[in-house]
Motif scaffolding. Structure first.
Motif, mmCIF file in Angstrom:
data_model
loop_
_atom_site.group_PDB
_atom_site.id
_atom_site.type_symbol
_atom_site.label_atom_id
_atom_site.label_comp_id
_atom_site.label_asym_id
_atom_site.label_seq_id
_atom_site.Cartn_x
_atom_site.Cartn_y
_atom_site.Cartn_z
ATOM 1 N N VAL A 18 0.869 -1.187 0.000
ATOM 2 C CA VAL A 18 0.000 0.000 0.000
ATOM 3 C C VAL A 18 0.900 1.228 0.000
ATOM 4 C CG1 VAL A 18 -1.749 1.272 1.295
ATOM 5 C CG2 VAL A 18 -1.774 -1.233 1.292
ATOM 6 N N ARG A 19 0.562 2.168 -0.856
ATOM 7 C CA ARG A 19 1.295 3.436 -0.803
ATOM 8 C C ARG A 19 0.294 4.537 -0.492
ATOM 9 N NH1 ARG A 19 5.587 6.421 -4.910
ATOM 10 N NH2 ARG A 19 6.656 7.443 -3.165
ATOM 11 N N VAL A 20 0.603 5.253 0.547
ATOM 12 C CA VAL A 20 -0.328 6.296 0.993
ATOM 13 C C VAL A 20 0.146 7.646 0.479
ATOM 14 C CG1 VAL A 20 -1.472 7.280 3.033
ATOM 15 C CG2 VAL A 20 -0.613 4.935 3.116
ATOM 16 N N ARG A 21 -0.754 8.313 -0.225
ATOM 17 C CA ARG A 21 -0.391 9.656 -0.704
ATOM 18 C C ARG A 21 -0.416 10.616 0.494
ATOM 19 N NH1 ARG A 21 -3.447 13.704 -5.016
ATOM 20 N NH2 ARG A 21 -2.491 15.551 -4.134
ATOM 21 N N PRO A 22 0.635 11.390 0.663
ATOM 22 C CA PRO A 22 0.649 12.330 1.804
ATOM 23 C C PRO A 22 -0.502 13.328 1.673
ATOM 24 C CG PRO A 22 2.758 12.336 0.637
ATOM 25 C CD PRO A 22 1.807 11.544 -0.177
ATOM 26 N N SER A 23 -1.084 13.628 2.762
ATOM 27 C CA SER A 23 -2.211 14.565 2.734
ATOM 28 C C SER A 23 -2.243 15.359 4.035
ATOM 29 C CB SER A 23 -3.505 13.768 2.555
ATOM 30 O OG SER A 23 -4.605 14.572 2.834
ATOM 31 N N ALA A 110 -4.385 9.426 -6.536
ATOM 32 C CA ALA A 110 -3.823 8.715 -5.379
ATOM 33 C C ALA A 110 -2.311 8.520 -5.509
ATOM 34 C CB ALA A 110 -4.516 7.385 -5.203
ATOM 35 N N GLY A 111 -1.780 8.764 -6.688
ATOM 36 C CA GLY A 111 -0.323 8.681 -6.852
ATOM 37 C C GLY A 111 0.159 7.497 -7.678
ATOM 38 N N LYS A 112 -0.678 6.969 -8.570
ATOM 39 C CA LYS A 112 -0.263 5.816 -9.407
ATOM 40 C C LYS A 112 0.832 6.245 -10.382
ATOM 41 C CE LYS A 112 -4.474 5.266 -10.965
ATOM 42 N NZ LYS A 112 -5.119 6.335 -10.199
ATOM 43 N N LEU A 222 -11.714 15.891 -10.778
ATOM 44 C CA LEU A 222 -10.900 15.593 -9.603
ATOM 45 C C LEU A 222 -9.448 16.006 -9.786
ATOM 46 C CD1 LEU A 222 -12.093 12.077 -8.420
ATOM 47 C CD2 LEU A 222 -12.301 14.227 -7.179
ATOM 48 N N ASN A 223 -8.959 15.877 -10.980
ATOM 49 C CA ASN A 223 -7.540 16.139 -11.200
ATOM 50 C C ASN A 223 -7.327 16.569 -12.642
ATOM 51 O OD1 ASN A 223 -4.833 16.087 -11.581
ATOM 52 N ND2 ASN A 223 -4.519 14.006 -10.788
ATOM 53 N N LYS A 224 -6.877 17.790 -12.793
ATOM 54 C CA LYS A 224 -6.762 18.333 -14.145
ATOM 55 C C LYS A 224 -5.754 17.576 -14.998
ATOM 56 C CE LYS A 224 -8.979 22.579 -13.771
ATOM 57 N NZ LYS A 224 -8.993 24.011 -13.785
ATOM 58 N N ASN A 225 -4.803 16.923 -14.351
ATOM 59 C CA ASN A 225 -3.803 16.175 -15.137
ATOM 60 C C ASN A 225 -4.090 14.685 -15.146
ATOM 61 O OD1 ASN A 225 -2.209 18.463 -15.665
ATOM 62 N ND2 ASN A 225 -1.516 18.387 -13.536
ATOM 63 N N SER A 226 -5.292 14.367 -14.719
ATOM 64 C CA SER A 226 -5.587 12.945 -14.584
ATOM 65 C C SER A 226 -5.529 12.218 -15.912
ATOM 66 C CB SER A 226 -6.978 12.796 -13.993
ATOM 67 O OG SER A 226 -7.384 11.462 -14.132
ATOM 68 N N SER A 227 -4.930 11.049 -15.909
ATOM 69 C CA SER A 227 -4.919 10.255 -17.137
ATOM 70 C C SER A 227 -6.138 9.349 -17.105
ATOM 71 C CB SER A 227 -3.645 9.434 -17.224
ATOM 72 O OG SER A 227 -3.729 8.379 -16.337
ATOM 73 N N LEU A 259 -2.685 1.899 -14.003
ATOM 74 C CA LEU A 259 -4.110 1.789 -14.337
ATOM 75 C C LEU A 259 -4.793 3.145 -14.222
ATOM 76 C CD1 LEU A 259 -4.817 -1.494 -12.348
ATOM 77 C CD2 LEU A 259 -4.718 -1.264 -14.825
ATOM 78 N N ALA A 260 -5.888 3.281 -14.960
ATOM 79 C CA ALA A 260 -6.657 4.525 -14.859
ATOM 80 C C ALA A 260 -7.340 4.568 -13.492
ATOM 81 C CB ALA A 260 -7.696 4.555 -15.969
ATOM 82 N N GLY A 261 -7.771 5.770 -13.087
ATOM 83 C CA GLY A 261 -8.383 5.963 -11.758
ATOM 84 C C GLY A 261 -9.575 5.038 -11.533
HETATM 85 N N1 LIG Z 1 3.611 9.770 -2.573
HETATM 86 C C1 LIG Z 1 3.496 10.996 -3.089
HETATM 87 N N2 LIG Z 1 4.348 11.956 -2.706
HETATM 88 C C2 LIG Z 1 4.248 13.180 -3.229
HETATM 89 N N3 LIG Z 1 3.323 13.570 -4.110
HETATM 90 C C3 LIG Z 1 2.456 12.656 -4.524
HETATM 91 C C4 LIG Z 1 2.494 11.334 -4.037
HETATM 92 N N4 LIG Z 1 1.519 10.647 -4.606
HETATM 93 C C5 LIG Z 1 0.899 11.482 -5.445
HETATM 94 N N5 LIG Z 1 1.443 12.697 -5.402
HETATM 95 C C6 LIG Z 1 1.030 13.848 -6.162
HETATM 96 O O1 LIG Z 1 -0.363 13.739 -6.342
HETATM 97 C C7 LIG Z 1 -0.763 14.186 -7.630
HETATM 98 C C8 LIG Z 1 -1.575 13.140 -8.324
HETATM 99 O O2 LIG Z 1 -0.777 12.032 -8.457
HETATM 100 P P1 LIG Z 1 -0.852 11.111 -9.750
HETATM 101 O O3 LIG Z 1 -1.025 11.933 -10.957
HETATM 102 O O4 LIG Z 1 0.288 10.234 -9.696
HETATM 103 O O5 LIG Z 1 -2.189 10.388 -9.460
HETATM 104 P P2 LIG Z 1 -2.790 9.195 -10.289
HETATM 105 O O6 LIG Z 1 -3.229 8.195 -9.332
HETATM 106 O O7 LIG Z 1 -1.824 8.759 -11.293
HETATM 107 O O8 LIG Z 1 -4.015 9.811 -10.982
HETATM 108 P P3 LIG Z 1 -4.693 9.416 -12.362
HETATM 109 O O9 LIG Z 1 -5.557 8.255 -12.113
HETATM 110 O O10 LIG Z 1 -5.419 10.574 -12.755
HETATM 111 O O11 LIG Z 1 -3.576 9.070 -13.279
HETATM 112 C C9 LIG Z 1 0.518 14.524 -8.375
HETATM 113 O O12 LIG Z 1 0.709 15.894 -8.377
HETATM 114 C C10 LIG Z 1 1.593 13.855 -7.565
HETATM 115 O O13 LIG Z 1 2.805 14.593 -7.616
#
Ligand SMILES: Nc1ncnc2c1ncn2[C@@H]1O[C@H](COP(=O)(O)OP(=O)(O)OP(=O)(O)O)[C@@H](O)[C@H]1O
Length: 664
Positions: A18-23, A110-112, A222-227, A259-261
């Motif tokens: 599990v990788r937790v995105r910092p928040s 979430a940081g994929k 949710l995320n302007k750069n989302s893939s 994978l996509a979101g």
């Molecule tokens: N562990 C982390 N540490 C620092 N920043 C993070 C981390 N995880 C995610 N982020 C930041 O969160 C934002 C979204 O992350 P990311 O684009 O990787 O999400 P994603 O899961 O790939 O989304 P999508 O499904 O849209 O591709 C980015 O700006 C990224 O830099």
């Protein structure tokens, strides 16, 4: 929080990290991370609290506390730590011939992508792929005894359509052609997808960046750069020894799957095109989940890989013989709890999928041939030396030449004719050749016999009886001699040739003294069958190699079998045996004479009546008659001997019995 240690000791299963995105808004009260990294607890507020379940979009509102088992947790872990923990091993295993897959699953944001490719702004934030490439080329440099070839593909699956993210590369061959998933030798490939050779880290990184640039993206609430697509960066490794003698090599592939979101459609607030994308994503992730569930079910004989492009492409990359690692990316924000639970539920399922990596070793046939050639040459030298030391240097082991075969054929023929006692054989090749030549000779004589039989049948069909034989002849060779029967018991054929002519149902002689013979089909068939069965010479003494009458004897009924045993002979038995021996010799002589007459007739040219019947002269006819009489006598001798043997046997038993009584 620091990076957690691996808590799992689950061998033979897909590993789940599990990788937790910092928040800043981390749900400390709701999410509990086991300090050992073994599990993750989530507590979701019950329905009826400050938030309605519908609003949260959380499907299972019956349960508010969740506990998920994990192999490890990354929390506030650096990219380097993540790579060292889960990425480096895939490269090392890949070089050893094992397939590997690392897959990031989680909601948008979430940081994929951060985990797989990393952030572009900071070098130290580069993700698993660039680090893996850097590691790979360092390993290649260090392993100077190995020739390692690296090939790369970059595939995007967008709305269940496959796209080649490297089609824009100058060396791309198949630009524009449709991509089709194919399965070959247990592996899955995409036909039409460009496979690029990457000879250096720089070349490999160029391919990564080219693909990233081409990646389809769309604005998202949710995320302007989302893939909005799934991407799979695949590194193919071919590892060979630099030593020519080693024909073994390994082929492996390492997939980096972003994978996509995974968030549900409702939450994305998408409309139009983006809604359609979200729907495709939902579907393909749902198929992925179904596939994973099927993989975890024991005794399940069908796994629905072909439901979507994603699952079909990953068919050989989820568990099974592949080293698979799932990174569940979670966003620990209070507002994302439902998605976190959803992600962890998928991860939980994935952790039950069996994974027993197997080495993909192959053999290069061209090198194998060279190795074997060298070995054969060395063995030949050994053999030559051995033969020289044992005065056998004249022996050759090369394939038999045409000239040698010709000479062997002559020897075989002389052997068959009885002019040669032994064939001088010095090698296995010669023995094999001699066997072949014997087979050829055997087949040739069989064909000749068949042809002759056909000839006779044709003659019979064309005519019938041309003339009535003289009374004596008719009596001696009359209907009862049809086939190989005498007195209702098979007397035996000479060799299926001369007897074929002799065994008539009707024999005739015309006014000019020339005998005409016709032959019924049944007689011919009986003769052929009989001749096949009875080719053994039944007589121990005085017999030719293939002639003589079997006299209806089975293996026990041959004269040898009837010969009284040593010390038990009686005079009558010996005399009868001698008689039978003499008769056998006479039969052979008669048969030889008949053969000679036949050869002579054939040399002069066979004559036929107008009706197509074969004409034989009187001498031959007399000889045939004589042969029949001899056979009858032989049969009588045989019966007599049989009788005698029974008597002797009986007497012997009586003697034994009496002896026993005397002893008692
Ligand atoms: N562990 C982390 N540490 C620092 N920043 C993070 C981390 N995880 C995610 N982020 C930041 O969160 C934002 C979204 O992350 P990311 O684009 O990787 O999400 P994603 O899961 O790939 O989304 P999508 O499904 O849209 O591709 C980015 O700006 C990224 O830099």
């Amino acid at each position: 929080r620091k990076q957690m240690k691996s808590g799992g000791n689950r061998s033979k299963k897909v590993k789940v990290w599990v990788r937790v995105r910092p928040s800043q808004n981390f749900a400390d009260d709701a999410i509990k991370l086991d300090p050992e990294g073994r599990s993750l607890q989530i507590s979701v507020p019950r329905p009826g609290g400050d938030q309605q379940p519908q609003q949260r979009g959380f499907a299972n509102n019956q349960r508010s506390d969740w506990s998920f088992r994990t192999d490890g947790i990354f929390s506030n872990s650096s990219q380097q730590e993540v790579y060292e923990t889960v990425g480096a091993d895939l490269i090392e295993s890949g070089l050893a011939g094992y397939n590997g897959t690392i897959m990031c699953y989680g909601q948008t944001g979430a940081g994929k992508t951060f985990t797989i490719t990393g952030a572009t702004e900071m070098f130290h934030n580069r993700g698993l792929v660039p680090r893996a490439l850097s590691h790979l080329y360092k390993e290649i440099e260090a392993k100077s005894d190995l020739a390692i070839t690296v090939r790369i593909t970059y595939l995007e699956i967008y709305n269940d359509t496959m796209l080649d993210l490297l089609a824009t590369m100058p060396d791309s061959q198949e630009a524009g052609s449709p991509l089709v998933i194919t399965e070959e030798n247990g592996g899955v490939y995409v036909k039409g997808l460009n496979v690029h050779l990457a000879q250096s880290e720089e070349e490999a990184l160029n391919l990564l960046f080219e693909g990233e640039t081409n990646r389809a993206t769309a604005a998202h609430a949710l995320n302007k750069n989302s893939s909005r697509s799934h991407t799979i960066f695949t590194v193919y490794l071919e590892t060979r020894s630099r030593f020519q003698s080693n024909s073994k090599y390994t082929m492996s592939k390492i997939n980096f799957v972003d994978l996509a979101g995974s968030e549900r459609l409702q939450k994305t607030l998408s409309t139009g095109k983006t809604q359609q994308e979200a729907s495709y994503i939902n579907k393909s992730l749902s198929f992925l989940e179904q596939t994973v569930i099927a993989l975890t079910e024991k005794n399940r004989d069908h796994v629905p890989y072909r439901q979507s492009k994603l699952t079909h492409y990953l068919k050989d990359s989820i568990g099974g013989g592949c080293k698979t690692i799932l990174i569940a990316n979670i966003w620990g924000d209070v507002r994302q709890l439902d998605e976190t639970v959803s992600t962890m539920r998928f991860a939980q399922r994935m952790s039950c999928v069996a994974s027993e990596p197997v080495e993909n070793q192959r053999t290069d046939p061209s090198i194998m041939v060279k190795v074997l050639e060298a070995e054969i040459a060395a063995l030949k030298k050994e053999l030559a030396m051995h033969n020289t030391l044992h005065n056998k240097s004249h022996i050759h082991y090369e394939p038999i030449s045409e000239q040698q075969r010709f000479e062997l054929r002559q020897q075989v023929q002389r052997y068959i004719d009885g002019d040669l006692d032994d064939i001088d054989l010095t090698s296995i090749r010669q023995i094999q050749a001699v066997f072949e030549l014997f087979r050829e000779a055997c087949l040739a004589s069989r064909e000749e016999a068949d042809a002759r039989l056909q000839e006779l049948l044709a003659a019979q069909q064309a005519g019938g009886v041309a003339a009535t034989p003289p009374e004596g002849a008719a009596r001696s060779l009359g209907p009862s001699t049809s086939g190989a029967q005498l007195g209702g018991e098979a007397v035996g054929d000479l060799d299926g040739r001369s007897f074929g002519i002799a065994a008539r149902s009707e024999v005739g002689m015309d006014e000019s003294g020339v005998f005409l013979q016709s032959k019924r089909r049944e007689a011919a068939a009986a003769t052929a069958a009989s001749s096949k069965k009875q080719r053994q010479h039944p007589l121990g003494a005085g017999g030719g190699s293939s002639s003589g009458a079997a006299a209806g004897a089975d293996s026990e009924g041959t004269l040898d079998a009837l010969r009284p045993s040593r010390g038990r002979r009686c005079q009558a038995g010996d005399a009868a045996f001698e008689d039978a021996g003499v008769r056998g010799t006479e039969i052979d002589r008669s048969r030889l004479r008949l053969d000679a007459l036949k050869v002579e007739r054939e040399a002069q040219g066979n004559l036929y009546t107008d009706e197509g019947e074969l004409i034989i002269n009187e001498e031959e006819f007399v000889e045939i008659k004589k042969l029949r009489q001899l056979k009858e006598s032989y049969k009588a001798d045989f019966d007599r001997l049989k009788e005698l043997k029974t008597q002797i046997h009986y007497c012997q038993k009586m003697v034994d019995l009496t002896r026993q009584k005397l002893i008692q």
